[in-house]
Design a protein around this motif. Sequence first.
Motif, PDB file in Angstrom:
ATOM      1  N   ASP A 158       6.060  -1.601  -4.937  1.00  0.00           N
ATOM      2  CA  ASP A 158       5.156  -2.276  -5.875  1.00  0.00           C
ATOM      3  C   ASP A 158       3.882  -1.457  -6.091  1.00  0.00           C
ATOM      4  O   ASP A 158       3.378  -1.354  -7.219  1.00  0.00           O
ATOM      5  N   ALA A 159       3.358  -0.874  -5.006  1.00  0.00           N
ATOM      6  CA  ALA A 159       2.128  -0.089  -5.112  1.00  0.00           C
ATOM      7  C   ALA A 159       2.308   1.096  -6.046  1.00  0.00           C
ATOM      8  O   ALA A 159       1.428   1.410  -6.860  1.00  0.00           O
ATOM      9  N   GLY A 195       6.499  -3.716  -0.729  1.00  0.00           N
ATOM     10  CA  GLY A 195       5.089  -3.483  -0.998  1.00  0.00           C
ATOM     11  C   GLY A 195       4.816  -2.051  -1.405  1.00  0.00           C
ATOM     12  O   GLY A 195       4.010  -1.796  -2.309  1.00  0.00           O
ATOM     13  N   ASP A 252      -3.046  -6.438  -7.734  1.00  0.00           N
ATOM     14  CA  ASP A 252      -2.314  -5.166  -7.720  1.00  0.00           C
ATOM     15  C   ASP A 252      -3.104  -4.109  -6.942  1.00  0.00           C
ATOM     16  O   ASP A 252      -2.522  -3.331  -6.164  1.00  0.00           O
ATOM     17  N   THR A 289      -2.831  -4.554  -3.249  1.00  0.00           N
ATOM     18  CA  THR A 289      -1.551  -4.042  -2.736  1.00  0.00           C
ATOM     19  C   THR A 289      -1.626  -2.533  -2.551  1.00  0.00           C
ATOM     20  O   THR A 289      -1.176  -1.994  -1.525  1.00  0.00           O
TER      21      THR A 289
END
Length: 223
Positions: free
Chosen positions: A80-81, A77, A54, A57
């Motif tokens: 998600d970050a 991405g 994590d 990312t």
Amino acid sequence: MSRFLRALLAIAALLVPGYAGAAQVKEINWKELIPKTAALKDPLSGLTQDQRFDLETIAWVRTLGEEERKLAVNRQGVEDARKFERKFEKAGIDVEKLLQDYASWQAKVEERQKLVVNALDGQRVKLAGYLLPLEYSEKGNTQFLLVPYVGACIHVPPPPPNQIVYVRLSKKFVVTDLFTPVWLTGTMRTKASSKSLHLIDGSSNVSVGYHLDGDQVEPYEAK
């Protein structure tokens, strides 16, 4: 030892080629090219494997420019970050400090990888490795890189400088493969430099921590 015997040995060293060198050759391995230092603690050691992924990312997204973040290929991405940063915040983990500590740790690791064992300077050594010609020639070469494993420096990050030896041979040596396993004997020098490695699809500069003036090359076979 008597003076007479010492005198005879001194004369033999002068008259018999390689006599003195052969008696002083030290067989070494690649670990002996790395100075002994106290271990550095990885600031990410307390994270789970998922948390490490994590964080990677998050770090990757922060390298993107505003326009890059808007690209469809990066959209997931970026989302998600943001999600991962919220997870870290809920867990009481300071992402900013973690990234700063990790960057500092990486810088220290890279500096250590440039360190060499000064005691090897000027010693005659014998070291096994893989010869990689700086520029291929069917007639042979005198300049090579000696590396600890097959594939080093080719399409992958090269080994650290203290795990690469620049070799200059007294005579041309013809390699039968791009990575030829050999035993090399010669005089070691602790000398940092950058060498240009010419490949089929271009060239790249490789940082080197050691030089070896080689005078003997022998085939290497794993025991």
